[in-house]
Design an enzyme around this catalytic site. Structure first.
Site, PDB file in Angstrom:
ATOM      1  N   PHE A 136      -1.135  16.481   3.389  1.00 17.60           N
ATOM      2  CA  PHE A 136      -1.223  15.691   2.028  1.00 17.60           C
ATOM      3  C   PHE A 136       0.249  15.832   1.444  1.00 17.60           C
ATOM      4  O   PHE A 136       0.461  16.724   0.663  1.00 17.60           O
ATOM      5  CB  PHE A 136      -2.361  16.679   1.296  1.00 17.60           C
ATOM      6  N   ARG A 175       2.223  11.479  -9.307  1.00 20.01           N
ATOM      7  CA  ARG A 175       2.863  10.080  -8.949  1.00 20.01           C
ATOM      8  C   ARG A 175       4.392   9.673  -9.411  1.00 20.01           C
ATOM      9  O   ARG A 175       5.088   8.993  -8.984  1.00 20.01           O
ATOM     10  CB  ARG A 175       2.010   9.040  -9.713  1.00 20.01           C
ATOM     11  N   ASP A 216      -4.293   5.974   6.118  1.00 19.28           N
ATOM     12  CA  ASP A 216      -4.593   7.241   6.520  1.00 19.28           C
ATOM     13  C   ASP A 216      -5.897   6.967   7.454  1.00 19.28           C
ATOM     14  O   ASP A 216      -5.445   6.846   8.675  1.00 19.28           O
ATOM     15  CB  ASP A 216      -5.390   8.209   5.381  1.00 19.28           C
ATOM     16  N   GLU A 235       0.915  -1.346  -0.115  1.00 18.01           N
ATOM     17  CA  GLU A 235      -0.106   0.036  -0.017  1.00 18.01           C
ATOM     18  C   GLU A 235       0.697   1.211   0.035  1.00 18.01           C
ATOM     19  O   GLU A 235       1.665   1.320   0.522  1.00 18.01           O
ATOM     20  CB  GLU A 235      -0.658   0.141   1.306  1.00 18.01           C
ATOM     21  N   ASP A 236       0.399   2.233  -0.613  1.00 18.81           N
ATOM     22  CA  ASP A 236       1.134   3.542  -0.439  1.00 18.81           C
ATOM     23  C   ASP A 236       1.074   4.251   1.021  1.00 18.81           C
ATOM     24  O   ASP A 236       1.922   4.646   1.534  1.00 18.81           O
ATOM     25  CB  ASP A 236       0.606   4.444  -1.623  1.00 18.81           C
TER      26      ASP A 236
HETATM   27  P1  IMP Z   1      -7.806   5.541   4.203  1.00 22.00           P
HETATM   28  O1  IMP Z   1      -9.020   4.574   3.703  1.00 22.00           O
HETATM   29  O2  IMP Z   1      -8.318   6.721   4.624  1.00 22.00           O
HETATM   30  O3  IMP Z   1      -6.460   4.815   4.903  1.00 22.00           O
HETATM   31  O4  IMP Z   1      -7.254   5.978   2.667  1.00 22.00           O
HETATM   32  C1  IMP Z   1      -6.103   5.494   2.001  1.00 22.00           C
HETATM   33  C2  IMP Z   1      -6.079   5.949   0.443  1.00 22.00           C
HETATM   34  O5  IMP Z   1      -6.286   7.267   0.524  1.00 22.00           O
HETATM   35  C3  IMP Z   1      -4.486   5.696   0.263  1.00 22.00           C
HETATM   36  O6  IMP Z   1      -4.366   4.360  -0.378  1.00 22.00           O
HETATM   37  C4  IMP Z   1      -4.484   6.727  -0.929  1.00 22.00           C
HETATM   38  O7  IMP Z   1      -4.701   6.535  -2.056  1.00 22.00           O
HETATM   39  C5  IMP Z   1      -5.347   8.201  -0.298  1.00 22.00           C
HETATM   40  N1  IMP Z   1      -4.427   8.920   0.566  1.00 22.00           N
HETATM   41  C6  IMP Z   1      -4.677   9.341   1.955  1.00 22.00           C
HETATM   42  N2  IMP Z   1      -3.597  10.138   2.227  1.00 22.00           N
HETATM   43  C7  IMP Z   1      -3.043  10.584   1.108  1.00 22.00           C
HETATM   44  C8  IMP Z   1      -2.185  11.684   1.008  1.00 22.00           C
HETATM   45  O8  IMP Z   1      -1.529  12.560   1.559  1.00 22.00           O
HETATM   46  N3  IMP Z   1      -1.675  11.958  -0.516  1.00 22.00           N
HETATM   47  C9  IMP Z   1      -2.209  11.089  -1.453  1.00 22.00           C
HETATM   48  N4  IMP Z   1      -3.198   9.907  -1.271  1.00 22.00           N
HETATM   49  C10 IMP Z   1      -3.719   9.844   0.093  1.00 22.00           C
HETATM   50 MG    MG Z   2      -4.300   3.922  -2.131  1.00 21.45          MG
END
Ligand code: IMP
Ligand code: MG
Length: 176
Positions: A153, A166, A103, A99-100
């Site tokens: 962000f 990206r 959050d 995963e990247d």
């Molecule tokens: P979560 O479900 O809130 O944990 O969301 C995770 C997804 O939101 C990640 O896989 C990213 O695609 C996107 N995301 C969350 N924070 C960022 C950020 O700071 N920059 C870019 N994408 C983000």
């Molecule tokens: Mg993602």
């Protein structure tokens, strides 16, 4: 770069490279010779997957999944769906989700449940970044983590803003 947008470097390409070697060493130590399926969460995980997979041995295979949040707003609200499913049969396999960023944790929690329902042998998570202060699902944690970052962000090294940035070789804070 779009006028008015700047990216302030946070984690350099060199820091990423060094940390990835550390992550690969931890993964190799834990899995040994066991075959692993690297399940890349598209699209943000793709650059991380490409670099990490080349530091692991020859016992890995690669597949992809794409989870999207739906509903209002730009942050994930727990309503997650999959719009790209894995091709491989994951039942009884050791799956490592790549995963990247974690959050709120909703996406990861959904993915883990999806994989457990497929009766995988094991599921662990390797995330490049974590924003722990934003977590809404406490059990959504990385087993292998690149960097813990503040609530900003970020873009680059796979992460986007409106599908852009990206390609940056580093991770930076987007300033609008
Ligand atoms: P979560 O479900 O809130 O944990 O969301 C995770 C997804 O939101 C990640 O896989 C990213 O695609 C996107 N995301 C969350 N924070 C960022 C950020 O700071 N920059 C870019 N994408 C983000
Ligand atoms: Mg993602």
């Amino acid at each position: 770069m779009t006028p008015g947008e700047t990216v302030e470097p946070l984690i350099s390409a060199e820091q990423i490279e060094t940390r990835l070697q550390g992550l690969a060493d931890e993964i190799i130590r834990d899995y040994g010779e066991k075959p692993i399926i690297l399940l890349c969460a598209l699209t943000g995980g793709v650059i991380f997957l490409a670099d990490l997979s080349r530091k692991l041995g020859n016992n890995t295979t690669i597949d992809f999944v794409r989870a999207s949040s739906y509903g209002d707003g730009t942050v994930s609200n727990g309503k997650v769906r999959l719009d790209c499913h894995p091709k491989l049969d994951l039942a009884s396999k050791d799956v490592l989700v790549v995963e990247d960023i974690i959050d709120t944790g909703h996406t990861l929690a959904y993915l883990k449940k999806y994989l457990e329902d497929m009766n995988v042998a094991s599921v662990r998570v390797c995330a490049l970044l974590d924003k722990p202060s934003r977590r809404e699902v406490p059990e959504a944690q990385a087993d292998y983590l690149g960097f813990s970052i503040p609530d900003e962000f970020v873009v680059g090294y796979g992460l986007d803003y409106a599908q852009r940035y990206r390609n940056l070789p580093y991770v930076g804070i987007l300033k609008l």
